[in-house]
Design a protein around this motif. Sequence first.
Motif, short mmCIF file in Angstrom:
data_model
loop_
_atom_site.label_atom_id
_atom_site.label_comp_id
_atom_site.label_asym_id
_atom_site.label_seq_id
_atom_site.Cartn_x
_atom_site.Cartn_y
_atom_site.Cartn_z
N THR A 155 0.83 -1.21 0.00
CA THR A 155 0.00 0.00 0.00
C THR A 155 0.86 1.25 0.00
O THR A 155 0.64 2.19 -0.78
CB THR A 155 -0.94 0.00 1.22
OG1 THR A 155 -1.75 -1.17 1.19
CG2 THR A 155 -1.84 1.22 1.20
N ASP A 156 1.88 1.30 0.86
CA ASP A 156 2.77 2.47 0.91
C ASP A 156 3.55 2.63 -0.38
O ASP A 156 3.90 3.75 -0.79
CB ASP A 156 3.75 2.34 2.07
CG ASP A 156 3.08 2.48 3.44
OD1 ASP A 156 1.90 2.90 3.47
OD2 ASP A 156 3.72 2.18 4.45
N ALA A 157 3.85 1.51 -1.04
CA ALA A 157 4.67 1.56 -2.26
C ALA A 157 4.00 2.38 -3.36
O ALA A 157 4.68 2.88 -4.27
CB ALA A 157 4.93 0.14 -2.76
N ALA A 158 2.67 2.54 -3.29
CA ALA A 158 1.98 3.35 -4.30
C ALA A 158 2.57 4.75 -4.38
O ALA A 158 2.67 5.33 -5.47
CB ALA A 158 0.49 3.42 -3.97
N LEU A 159 2.99 5.30 -3.23
CA LEU A 159 3.50 6.67 -3.20
C LEU A 159 4.85 6.82 -3.88
O LEU A 159 5.25 7.93 -4.23
CB LEU A 159 3.60 7.14 -1.75
CG LEU A 159 2.27 7.14 -0.97
CD1 LEU A 159 2.51 7.31 0.51
CD2 LEU A 159 1.36 8.23 -1.50
#
Length: 360
Positions: A155-159
Motif C-alpha cells: 500500500t505504501d509503495a503506491a506513493l
Amino acid sequence: MAVRAAVLPAVGSPLEITGIDLPDPGPGQVRVRLAAAGVCHSDLSLSDGTMRVPVPAVLGHEGAGTVVAVGEGVTHVAPGDGVVLNWAPSCGACHACSLGEVWLCANALKGAADVYARTSEGTDLHPGLNVAAFAEETVVSGACVLPVPEGVPLTDAALLGCAVLTGYGAVHHSAQVRPGETVAVFGVGGVGLSALQAARIAGASKIVAVDVSAEKEELARAAGATDYVIASENTAREIRALTGKQGVDVAVECAGRAVTIRTAWDSTRRGGRTTVVGIGGKDQQVTFNALEIFHWGRTLAGCVYGNSNPAEDLPVLAEHVRAGRLDLSALVTERISLEGIPAAFENMLAGKGGRALVVF
C-alpha cells in the motif's frame, strides 16, 4: 471482466464511479489488481484541462498492486508479484534517452492515447497518464510496472510512483542539495512533504516549509522542517531573516503558481538554486528583468518527475525506507475508497494537503 473505476467523461466534468470492461493482457502487457493509488494534484490538472489528456479516460498515475496476469513476452514480472506503476516509462531510443535523461523521454506518454478498456455501454476509454490507477484493476504496458522493493508495504509503495520520486529527485537530482545547505520547500502536499524528507536525508542544516495553511505545520515539521512560514507577501523577507539575511541555498517550488515561483526565486541567496516542480497553467506568467538575472547569479531550473530514473531510484528509496530515514506513511493524510476521490480533489483545491490514498 468488469471492474469499478473513476472515469473522467470529459475535461471539466466530475468523475463518475462506474463499471468498466477490461480486456485480458495482450502481448507485452500486464494486468494489475490495485492495492492503493495516490491522489495527485496532476490528476486534478488533467481533469480541469491544465494538462491535456484524451477523454473519456480513467485517471490515476500513482499506484501499486499485484500482477494478476501477463501477456506474451513479459518475463520481468509474473502473477502474484507486487509492482509499482511507472506512468512515464522511457523508450530508450529517443534523443533524451540517448543522453541519459529518461525523465524527458519523448515517447513516455504515447500509451495515454491508446484505447485500453470500454465502459459497460461500449464507449472507448483511455488510460490517464498510461496506467489508469483509479480502478480496482488495470491493464498496462509491461514497461509501466516495476517490482516492489523488498521491505516496502504494497500500500505504501503506491506513493513511490510519483510523489516520492518527484520530491526526492527534486532535492537530490535537480537541486543536488549538499550537507549543511539551507533549503526552502514551497507547498506542503505529497511532493512537498517528500522534498522535506529528502532535504533532511541530504543533511540540510535548515529546512523551511512554506504553505498557505497553518494546519500543515505539524506535518511539515514531522517530515523534517526546522521552520514554518505562512505564505504571504513577506515570505521572501521572512526566509532571508531566517538565513542571516542571505536567503536559502536551494528553493524547491511544488505549487506551480507564478507568485510562488517568483517568491521562491526571491527567497534564494545570490548564486543559489531554484527548482520548479509544480505544474502550472499557461496563464501563470513569471517575469524577471535582465539586470536581476545577472546580478543575483541564481539558477532557475524546471524539474520533471524529479529528474528520476525509477528503475535506479526505487531501490535507493527502499533502502531509506528500510533504514527508517524515509517514512511513506507520513505522507498520507487520509485513506479513502474509490468513491472518495472527488472529495479529495476538492480538498486539494482548498489547499488541504498531504496525500489522499485510495485503498482498494
